[in-house]
Write a protein that holds these residues in place. Structure first.
Motif, mmCIF file in Angstrom:
data_model
loop_
_atom_site.group_PDB
_atom_site.id
_atom_site.type_symbol
_atom_site.label_atom_id
_atom_site.label_comp_id
_atom_site.label_asym_id
_atom_site.label_seq_id
_atom_site.Cartn_x
_atom_site.Cartn_y
_atom_site.Cartn_z
ATOM 1 N N LYS A 161 9.109 -7.241 11.529
ATOM 2 C CA LYS A 161 8.946 -7.193 10.073
ATOM 3 C C LYS A 161 7.790 -6.264 9.735
ATOM 4 O O LYS A 161 6.794 -6.220 10.446
ATOM 5 N N ILE A 162 7.929 -5.539 8.641
ATOM 6 C CA ILE A 162 6.942 -4.532 8.263
ATOM 7 C C ILE A 162 5.959 -5.102 7.243
ATOM 8 O O ILE A 162 6.356 -5.770 6.284
ATOM 9 N N ASP A 163 4.668 -4.830 7.469
ATOM 10 C CA ASP A 163 3.666 -5.156 6.460
ATOM 11 C C ASP A 163 3.886 -4.216 5.277
ATOM 12 O O ASP A 163 3.921 -2.995 5.443
ATOM 13 N N GLN A 164 4.020 -4.778 4.097
ATOM 14 C CA GLN A 164 4.365 -3.969 2.935
ATOM 15 C C GLN A 164 3.215 -3.097 2.442
ATOM 16 O O GLN A 164 3.375 -2.312 1.504
ATOM 17 N N SER A 165 2.051 -3.202 3.078
ATOM 18 C CA SER A 165 0.932 -2.311 2.752
ATOM 19 C C SER A 165 0.838 -1.152 3.746
ATOM 20 O O SER A 165 -0.067 -0.325 3.649
ATOM 21 N N ASP A 166 1.771 -1.086 4.699
ATOM 22 C CA ASP A 166 1.811 -0.005 5.680
ATOM 23 C C ASP A 166 2.855 1.006 5.234
ATOM 24 O O ASP A 166 4.051 0.787 5.374
ATOM 25 N N PHE A 167 2.391 2.132 4.703
ATOM 26 C CA PHE A 167 3.294 3.108 4.100
ATOM 27 C C PHE A 167 3.864 4.115 5.101
ATOM 28 O O PHE A 167 4.582 5.040 4.711
ATOM 29 N N ARG A 168 3.572 3.947 6.386
ATOM 30 C CA ARG A 168 4.095 4.906 7.353
ATOM 31 C C ARG A 168 5.610 4.821 7.483
ATOM 32 O O ARG A 168 6.258 5.775 7.916
ATOM 33 N N ASP A 198 8.976 5.305 -7.796
ATOM 34 C CA ASP A 198 10.413 5.289 -8.024
ATOM 35 C C ASP A 198 11.172 6.083 -6.968
ATOM 36 O O ASP A 198 12.390 5.967 -6.854
ATOM 37 N N GLN A 199 10.463 6.898 -6.221
ATOM 38 C CA GLN A 199 11.116 7.794 -5.272
ATOM 39 C C GLN A 199 11.102 7.290 -3.832
ATOM 40 O O GLN A 199 11.711 7.895 -2.964
ATOM 41 N N ILE A 200 10.404 6.176 -3.582
ATOM 42 C CA ILE A 200 10.280 5.704 -2.206
ATOM 43 C C ILE A 200 11.077 4.428 -1.961
ATOM 44 O O ILE A 200 11.398 3.687 -2.876
ATOM 45 N N ASP A 201 11.401 4.212 -0.698
ATOM 46 C CA ASP A 201 12.103 3.009 -0.274
ATOM 47 C C ASP A 201 11.384 2.458 0.953
ATOM 48 O O ASP A 201 11.113 3.196 1.898
ATOM 49 N N MET A 202 11.048 1.176 0.918
ATOM 50 C CA MET A 202 10.323 0.540 2.017
ATOM 51 C C MET A 202 11.229 -0.451 2.733
ATOM 52 O O MET A 202 11.643 -1.456 2.151
ATOM 53 N N ILE A 274 -1.960 -7.758 -2.991
ATOM 54 C CA ILE A 274 -3.045 -7.060 -3.692
ATOM 55 C C ILE A 274 -2.728 -5.575 -3.804
ATOM 56 O O ILE A 274 -2.870 -4.964 -4.873
ATOM 57 N N VAL A 275 -2.288 -4.980 -2.686
ATOM 58 C CA VAL A 275 -1.946 -3.553 -2.682
ATOM 59 C C VAL A 275 -0.770 -3.285 -3.611
ATOM 60 O O VAL A 275 -0.794 -2.346 -4.416
ATOM 61 N N LYS A 276 0.256 -4.122 -3.536
ATOM 62 C CA LYS A 276 1.444 -3.945 -4.375
ATOM 63 C C LYS A 276 1.087 -4.030 -5.859
ATOM 64 O O LYS A 276 1.538 -3.212 -6.671
ATOM 65 N N LYS A 277 0.259 -5.024 -6.200
ATOM 66 C CA LYS A 277 -0.132 -5.203 -7.601
ATOM 67 C C LYS A 277 -0.931 -4.006 -8.100
ATOM 68 O O LYS A 277 -0.727 -3.523 -9.224
ATOM 69 N N LYS A 278 -1.855 -3.524 -7.271
ATOM 70 C CA LYS A 278 -2.680 -2.387 -7.675
ATOM 71 C C LYS A 278 -1.837 -1.125 -7.828
ATOM 72 O O LYS A 278 -2.060 -0.333 -8.751
ATOM 73 N N MET A 279 -0.876 -0.952 -6.938
ATOM 74 C CA MET A 279 0.009 0.205 -7.038
ATOM 75 C C MET A 279 0.821 0.156 -8.329
ATOM 76 O O MET A 279 1.030 1.177 -8.988
ATOM 77 N N GLU A 280 1.264 -1.030 -8.699
ATOM 78 C CA GLU A 280 2.016 -1.179 -9.945
ATOM 79 C C GLU A 280 1.135 -0.868 -11.153
ATOM 80 O O GLU A 280 1.582 -0.256 -12.125
ATOM 81 N N GLU A 281 -0.120 -1.313 -11.086
ATOM 82 C CA GLU A 281 -1.048 -1.027 -12.184
ATOM 83 C C GLU A 281 -1.263 0.476 -12.323
ATOM 84 O O GLU A 281 -1.280 1.010 -13.442
ATOM 85 N N MET A 282 -1.430 1.151 -11.190
ATOM 86 C CA MET A 282 -1.636 2.592 -11.213
ATOM 87 C C MET A 282 -0.390 3.308 -11.708
ATOM 88 O O MET A 282 -0.463 4.322 -12.401
ATOM 89 N N ARG A 283 0.756 2.760 -11.382
ATOM 90 C CA ARG A 283 2.016 3.333 -11.849
ATOM 91 C C ARG A 283 2.111 3.254 -13.365
ATOM 92 O O ARG A 283 2.494 4.218 -14.031
ATOM 93 N N GLU A 284 1.755 2.092 -13.923
ATOM 94 C CA GLU A 284 1.810 1.913 -15.380
ATOM 95 C C GLU A 284 0.780 2.771 -16.094
ATOM 96 O O GLU A 284 1.039 3.314 -17.163
ATOM 97 N N MET A 285 -0.394 2.904 -15.481
ATOM 98 C CA MET A 285 -1.432 3.748 -16.077
ATOM 99 C C MET A 285 -1.012 5.212 -16.111
ATOM 100 O O MET A 285 -1.406 5.968 -16.993
ATOM 101 N N GLY A 286 -0.152 5.602 -15.137
ATOM 102 C CA GLY A 286 0.296 6.984 -15.081
ATOM 103 C C GLY A 286 1.270 7.331 -16.172
ATOM 104 O O GLY A 286 1.505 8.504 -16.448
ATOM 105 N N GLY A 287 1.900 6.312 -16.785
ATOM 106 C CA GLY A 287 2.839 6.590 -17.851
ATOM 107 C C GLY A 287 4.216 6.911 -17.315
ATOM 108 O O GLY A 287 4.476 6.898 -16.132
#
Length: 298
Positions: A161-168, A198-202, A274-287
Motif C-alpha cells: 500500500k502506498i503512503d498518500q504523501s509519497d508523490f513518487r 486535477d492532472q495527477i492520479d495516485m 495533513i498533507v492532503k488537506k494542505k494540498m487542497e487548501e493550496m489548490r483552492e487558493m490558486g483559483g
C-alpha cells in the motif's frame, strides 16, 4: 575439567553475543525516479520556453535522483539522504516540501525488533515526527539470482500500500481520462486544465520487486523495506529504483543509531491527511485557472 569446559563455553558464548550486538554496517543507495510523466505533461505547452524547460528538468533531476546512506545493526537502522550543498533557490521551504514528497528529507529510523519506524519531516514550514508500525509485506520468494557488486542477490516480490504523501508513484492522467471525469461530474470542458491536482492520479497499491543477499544476514533495507533473510540491495517499484552502490561491514567509525525526536508526533495516516488537506487548501487558493503549481525553487 567439566567445570572448566562449561566456563569456557559460557565465556565464548558471551563473546560471540557481544560481537553480534556490536555488529554494524553501512550501505549507500542511489535512488532514481522516472520523470517521463511530468516531462510529457509540459511538452507542447506554448507558455514554457526552452530555457524554462531546461531549468525545470534540472530541478526535477535534483528531486528525483538522490543518494542515501543506511547505517544498520541487527536490530535497527537509520536511513538519511546524503547532505549536499544546495544550489541557489533550492534551500527554500517550497523545494524542501517537494523534495520530502519525493522521498527525501529527514532521518528515517527502523526498529526491526519492535517492528516500528519513525521519520522527521518538514513540510509547509512545520516539523512532524511520523511514528508508526512497520508495514508487513507478504514476500514471495523467488529462485532468480543476479550479482549486485560482489554479492549474489535473490529476487522477492510483494504488493504494498502506498503512503498518500509519497508523490513518487503519481502518474499524469491522460486527456481522455480527464475528459471522462469531467463528463461524469457534468463539468463543462472548456480548456485543458492547468490545475496540478486535477492532472495527477495516485495509485493505492504497487508491486515491489526486491533483491536481497543472504551473504549479509540482516533483516534490513532502504526506506521502510525489511523482512527478507538478508540485506535488501535493490528495490524496484516500476517508477523508482533504489540500488545499493557500496557496502561497508563493521566500519571503523561507528554511527549512533537512534530514533529522531524533533517534531509533532503523528501517525502515518494522520500525516497523509495533513498533507492532503494542505494540498487542497493550496489548490483552492490558486483559483480555477492556474490552481496549485508545484514550485521547486526560485
Amino acid at each position: 575439567m567439566k567445570t572448566i569446559v562449561v566456563t569456557l563455553l559460557t565465556f565464548f558464548a558471551a563473546v560471540i553475543s557481544a560481537i553480534a550486538q556490536d555488529f554494524q554496517g553501512m550501505a549507500v543507495y542511489e535512488s532514481k525516479t522516472s520523470t517521463s510523466d511530468f516531462q510529457s505533461s509540459f511538452a507542447g505547452n506554448r507558455d514554457i520556453t526552452p530555457e524554462m524547460q531546461k531549468m525545470f528538468e534540472e530541478r526535477m533531476k535534483k528531486m528525483f535522483e538522490k543518494t542515501f546512506v543506511l547505517h544498520f545493526n541487527r536490530n535497527a537502522s537509520i536511513y538519511k539522504e546524503e547532505e549536499k550543498l544546495d544550489a541557489p533557490g533550492q534551500g527554500n521551504s517550497g523545494f524542501r516540501m517537494a523534495s520530502s514528497m519525493m522521498g527525501g528529507g529527514g532521518t528515517q529510523y527502523k526498529n526491526i525488533k519492535e517492528k516500528t519506524y519513525s521519520v522527521d519531516k518538514e513540510v509547509f514550514g512545520k516539523e512532524f515526527l511520523v511514528k508508526d508500525s512497520l508495514p508487513v509485506l507478504e514476500w514471495k520468494m523467488g529462485s532468480e539470482t543476479k550479482k549486485i557488486g560482489d554479492y549474489t542477490c535473490y529476487k522477492a516480490t510483494a504488493m504494498r500500500k502506498i503512503d498518500q504523501s509519497d508523490f513518487r508513484n503519481i502518474r499524469m492522467k491522460k486527456d481522455d481520462e480527464k475528459k471522462n471525469e469531467n463528463e461524469s461530474s457534468n463539468k463543462k470542458v472548456e480548456e485543458k486544465s492547468t490545475n496540478f491536482m486535477d492532472q495527477i492520479d495516485m495509485p493505492t497499491e504497487i508491486e515491489i520487486t526486491a533483491w536481497y543477499t543472504p551473504e549479509i544476514p540482516v533483516n534490513q533495507g532502504p526506506e521502510n523495506y525489511w523482512g527478507l533473510p538478508g540485506l535488501i540491495m535493490e528495490v524496484n517499484t516500476g517508477k523508482t529504483v533504489i540500488l545499493c552502490s557500496k557496502v561497508v561491514l563493521n566500519p571503523k567509525d561507528k554511527k549512533e543509531i537512534k530514533a529522531p525526536t524533533k517534531g509533532k508526533a503523528v501517525s502515518q495516516k494522520e500525516f497523509d491527511e495533513i498533507v492532503k488537506k494542505k494540498m487542497e487548501e493550496m489548490r483552492e487558493m490558486g483559483g480555477g485557472r492556474g490552481g496549485f503549481q508545484m514550485r521547486v525553487g526560485g
